[in-house]
Design a protein around this motif. Structure first.
Motif, PDB file in Angstrom:
ATOM      1  N   ARG A   1       0.871  -1.178   0.000  1.00 43.87           N
ATOM      2  CA  ARG A   1       0.000   0.000   0.000  1.00 43.87           C
ATOM      3  C   ARG A   1       0.903   1.222   0.000  1.00 43.87           C
ATOM      4  O   ARG A   1       1.931   1.240   0.671  1.00 43.87           O
ATOM      5  N   MET A   2       0.542   2.228  -0.746  1.00 45.97           N
ATOM      6  CA  MET A   2       1.332   3.457  -0.794  1.00 45.97           C
ATOM      7  C   MET A   2       0.410   4.628  -0.489  1.00 45.97           C
ATOM      8  O   MET A   2      -0.687   4.727  -1.039  1.00 45.97           O
ATOM      9  N   THR A   3       0.868   5.514   0.371  1.00 45.64           N
ATOM     10  CA  THR A   3       0.092   6.724   0.679  1.00 45.64           C
ATOM     11  C   THR A   3       0.697   7.888  -0.088  1.00 45.64           C
ATOM     12  O   THR A   3       1.920   8.076  -0.081  1.00 45.64           O
ATOM     13  N   ALA A   4      -0.156   8.646  -0.723  1.00 43.67           N
ATOM     14  CA  ALA A   4       0.315   9.816  -1.469  1.00 43.67           C
ATOM     15  C   ALA A   4      -0.508  11.030  -1.084  1.00 43.67           C
ATOM     16  O   ALA A   4      -1.710  10.933  -0.839  1.00 43.67           O
ATOM     17  N   ARG A   5       0.171  12.151  -0.981  1.00 45.57           N
ATOM     18  CA  ARG A   5      -0.523  13.418  -0.740  1.00 45.57           C
ATOM     19  C   ARG A   5      -0.477  14.188  -2.047  1.00 45.57           C
ATOM     20  O   ARG A   5       0.591  14.637  -2.481  1.00 45.57           O
ATOM     21  N   ILE A   6      -1.617  14.306  -2.691  1.00 46.48           N
ATOM     22  CA  ILE A   6      -1.636  14.897  -4.031  1.00 46.48           C
ATOM     23  C   ILE A   6      -2.469  16.175  -4.038  1.00 46.48           C
ATOM     24  O   ILE A   6      -3.206  16.444  -3.089  1.00 46.48           O
ATOM     25  N   ALA A   7      -2.303  16.945  -5.099  1.00 46.72           N
ATOM     26  CA  ALA A   7      -3.079  18.181  -5.222  1.00 46.72           C
ATOM     27  C   ALA A   7      -4.556  17.824  -5.366  1.00 46.72           C
ATOM     28  O   ALA A   7      -4.897  16.779  -5.930  1.00 46.72           O
ATOM     29  N   SER A   8      -5.420  18.659  -4.821  1.00 50.87           N
ATOM     30  CA  SER A   8      -6.849  18.408  -4.976  1.00 50.87           C
ATOM     31  C   SER A   8      -7.259  18.686  -6.406  1.00 50.87           C
ATOM     32  O   SER A   8      -6.556  19.362  -7.157  1.00 50.87           O
ATOM     33  N   GLY A   9      -8.405  18.135  -6.781  1.00 51.58           N
ATOM     34  CA  GLY A   9      -8.929  18.400  -8.123  1.00 51.58           C
ATOM     35  C   GLY A   9      -8.537  17.343  -9.139  1.00 51.58           C
ATOM     36  O   GLY A   9      -8.731  17.514 -10.335  1.00 51.58           O
ATOM     37  N   SER A  10      -7.957  16.233  -8.664  1.00 50.63           N
ATOM     38  CA  SER A  10      -7.553  15.173  -9.595  1.00 50.63           C
ATOM     39  C   SER A  10      -8.765  14.380 -10.072  1.00 50.63           C
ATOM     40  O   SER A  10      -8.720  13.719 -11.100  1.00 50.63           O
ATOM     41  N   GLY A  11      -9.846  14.430  -9.313  1.00 51.09           N
ATOM     42  CA  GLY A  11     -11.039  13.671  -9.667  1.00 51.09           C
ATOM     43  C   GLY A  11     -10.938  12.198  -9.290  1.00 51.09           C
ATOM     44  O   GLY A  11     -11.840  11.415  -9.573  1.00 51.09           O
ATOM     45  N   LEU A  12      -9.836  11.807  -8.638  1.00 47.89           N
ATOM     46  CA  LEU A  12      -9.641  10.401  -8.261  1.00 47.89           C
ATOM     47  C   LEU A  12     -10.697   9.978  -7.239  1.00 47.89           C
ATOM     48  O   LEU A  12     -10.965  10.691  -6.274  1.00 47.89           O
ATOM     49  N   ARG A  13     -11.289   8.808  -7.484  1.00 43.41           N
ATOM     50  CA  ARG A  13     -12.303   8.314  -6.544  1.00 43.41           C
ATOM     51  C   ARG A  13     -11.920   6.930  -6.046  1.00 43.41           C
ATOM     52  O   ARG A  13     -11.150   6.219  -6.686  1.00 43.41           O
ATOM     53  N   GLU A  14     -12.469   6.569  -4.886  1.00 45.27           N
ATOM     54  CA  GLU A  14     -12.168   5.242  -4.335  1.00 45.27           C
ATOM     55  C   GLU A  14     -12.576   4.175  -5.347  1.00 45.27           C
ATOM     56  O   GLU A  14     -13.641   4.254  -5.945  1.00 45.27           O
ATOM     57  N   GLY A  15     -11.702   3.193  -5.538  1.00 43.24           N
ATOM     58  CA  GLY A  15     -11.965   2.129  -6.514  1.00 43.24           C
ATOM     59  C   GLY A  15     -11.304   2.372  -7.857  1.00 43.24           C
ATOM     60  O   GLY A  15     -11.091   1.438  -8.631  1.00 43.24           O
ATOM     61  N   ASP A  16     -10.916   3.631  -8.141  1.00 45.61           N
ATOM     62  CA  ASP A  16     -10.225   3.937  -9.404  1.00 45.61           C
ATOM     63  C   ASP A  16      -8.822   3.344  -9.389  1.00 45.61           C
ATOM     64  O   ASP A  16      -8.201   3.210  -8.334  1.00 45.61           O
ATOM     65  N   SER A  17      -8.319   3.046 -10.559  1.00 41.26           N
ATOM     66  CA  SER A  17      -6.932   2.621 -10.674  1.00 41.26           C
ATOM     67  C   SER A  17      -6.083   3.865 -10.942  1.00 41.26           C
ATOM     68  O   SER A  17      -6.502   4.777 -11.653  1.00 41.26           O
ATOM     69  N   ALA A  18      -4.905   3.920 -10.332  1.00 44.46           N
ATOM     70  CA  ALA A  18      -4.050   5.099 -10.529  1.00 44.46           C
ATOM     71  C   ALA A  18      -2.588   4.718 -10.380  1.00 44.46           C
ATOM     72  O   ALA A  18      -2.250   3.693  -9.781  1.00 44.46           O
ATOM     73  N   SER A  19      -1.722   5.562 -10.920  1.00 45.73           N
ATOM     74  CA  SER A  19      -0.284   5.321 -10.840  1.00 45.73           C
ATOM     75  C   SER A  19       0.405   6.508 -10.182  1.00 45.73           C
ATOM     76  O   SER A  19      -0.079   7.638 -10.248  1.00 45.73           O
ATOM     77  N   LEU A  20       1.555   6.218  -9.571  1.00 46.72           N
ATOM     78  CA  LEU A  20       2.294   7.259  -8.867  1.00 46.72           C
ATOM     79  C   LEU A  20       3.720   7.368  -9.387  1.00 46.72           C
ATOM     80  O   LEU A  20       4.339   6.384  -9.780  1.00 46.72           O
ATOM     81  N   ARG A  21       4.212   8.590  -9.311  1.00 52.17           N
ATOM     82  CA  ARG A  21       5.602   8.876  -9.647  1.00 52.17           C
ATOM     83  C   ARG A  21       6.236   9.517  -8.409  1.00 52.17           C
ATOM     84  O   ARG A  21       5.565  10.252  -7.682  1.00 52.17           O
TER      85      ARG A  21
END
Ligand code: ADP
Length: 380
Positions: free
Chosen positions: A339-359
């Motif tokens: 599990r990875m925790t990320a603090r990202i800018a708001s407004g990404s539109g990411l919702r629980e259950g979505d797939s996403a990638s991190l850099r």
């Protein structure tokens, strides 16, 4: 005012618990030091040994130039503030503030006299002195309108202010604060933190503060001492602990959300490889001491991760938790391996259950040894 010095101080409780082990610490006159660490790490014991409420098993404690190992608590010229306030419920705020001063006179007749509302029996000079000290403390803490109230008629924050006031009127060389804000709700705790900082500035006093709350420690301390299992892990200003944690424990303890840790191995060309087909090219000149085949732990803070397209991602997972915090969003992405925790800018539109990638911003990453000490490996 005075500084405080601990030289290899240790404490073994009867029964054999080694609560504090070899703590050395030099607190300058007027410094605000915070002892911080998880519950049971020995911070209260350390504070209580400075206060003289707990005997020392080994080492020496100095307040100013005086070695105080065998000096009684009441003669150490310190004032202690406790989590539970320890106010006298049957006395007004004003009396709570003056009582400590009176008790110190150790003349029973005078104490009795000063308990009467007219302060009969105390000399005029004593009366004026006590009154002016109480008034000063009341002004500093904004308690002027509350002097006639009983503790039960006060809010938690006001009670804690009275407890602080009681310490201030004694004008001690050193203030010792044992989790004084822990009983307050989050908002009040924030306000009292600001107030404590201001108070410290105003009084120029030496303060030693104990807390398990790293955020409180970071906001209050000129310098922090992070403890674990009775041993100091690292001491330094807040920014230094955040930017250059000495080991994995300090790295995980300082900063919220907690740093992400990935264990893996160094391959040719400083490629970092971990379970789940993680392959991260580490900057070649940043960790010159790393060698091929070496096991390491890579540490990346949530604030140094951002959403990425698949091409340059170091991690892909499903959003398990998405916490909207207004100006930023904390997300936990999970896959079969971690599990990875990320603090990202708001407004990404990411919702629980979505797939996403991190850099990751690898210029901010840390590398820790995989051994008992888990020390941070130096960067160039
Ligand atoms: P902290 O303040 O960091 O929570 P403490 O200094 O209170 O830690 O305790 C450190 C260790 O010493 C813990 O393991 C605790 O259980 C033990 N301890 C504390 N007080 C006593 C005591 N009076 N007798 C025996 N063990 C104690």
């Amino acid at each position: 005012m005075a500084g405080v010095r601990l030289e290899s101080v240790g404490k073994t409780y009867p029964g054999g618990v080694r609560a504090v082990d070899g703590v050395s610490l030099d607190i300058s006159d007027g410094e605000f030091i915070v002892l911080v660490g998880p519950s049971g790490c020995g911070k209260s014991t350390t504070l209580r040994m400075i206060a003289g409420l707990e005997s020392i098993t080994d080492g020496d404690i100095f307040i100013g130039d005086r070695r105080v190992n065998d000096v009684a608590a009441r003669d150490r010229d310190i004032a202690m503030v406790f989590q539970d306030y320890a106010l006298y419920p049957h006395m007004s705020v004003g009396r709570n503030l003056s009582f400590g001063l009176l008790r110190r006179r150790r003349h029973a007749s005078r104490i009795k006299a000063v308990f009467s509302s007219s302060y009969r029996g105390a000399s005029r000079k004593e009366r004026l002195d006590i009154q002016s000290r109480v008034n000063e403390a009341a002004v500093v803490l904004g308690l002027e309108d509350l002097l006639d109230r009983r503790p039960r008629e006060l809010s938690g924050g006001q009670r804690q202010r009275v407890a602080l006031g009681r310490a201030i009127v004694r004008d001690p060389s050193v203030f010792l604060l044992d989790e004084p804000l822990s009983n307050l709700d989050a908002k009040l705790r924030g306000e009292m933190r600001t107030e404590l900082r201001r108070l410290h500035r105003q009084l120029g006093a030496t303060m030693v503060h104990v807390t398990h709350d790293q955020e409180e420690a970071m906001t209050l301390g000129d310098r922090l001492l992070v403890m674990k299992d009775g041993v100091v892990q690292q001491g330094g200003p807040p920014a230094q602990l955040y930017e250059q944690p000495a080991n994995r424990f300090v790295a995980s303890f300082i900063g919220t959300p907690e740093m992400n840790f990935i264990e893996g191995v160094i391959e040719d060309g400083l490629m970092f490889k971990a379970d789940g087909e993680v392959r991260i090219q580490l900057p070649k000149d940043r960790w010159p001491s790393l060698s091929v085949g070496q096991q390491i732990t890579l540490g990346i803070r949530p604030e140094h991760l951002e959403l990425a397209s698949d091409g340059d991602a170091m991690f892909t997972g499903e959003a398990d938790v998405v916490e909207q915090l207004g100006d930023r969003t904390d997300v936990i992405l999970a896959n079969d391996h971690r599990r990875m925790t990320a603090r990202i800018a708001s407004g990404s539109g990411l919702r629980e259950g979505d797939s996403a990638s991190l850099r990751a911003d690898l210029s901010q990453a840390h590398v820790f040894a995989v051994d008992d000490g888990e020390n941070r490996i130096a960067t160039k």
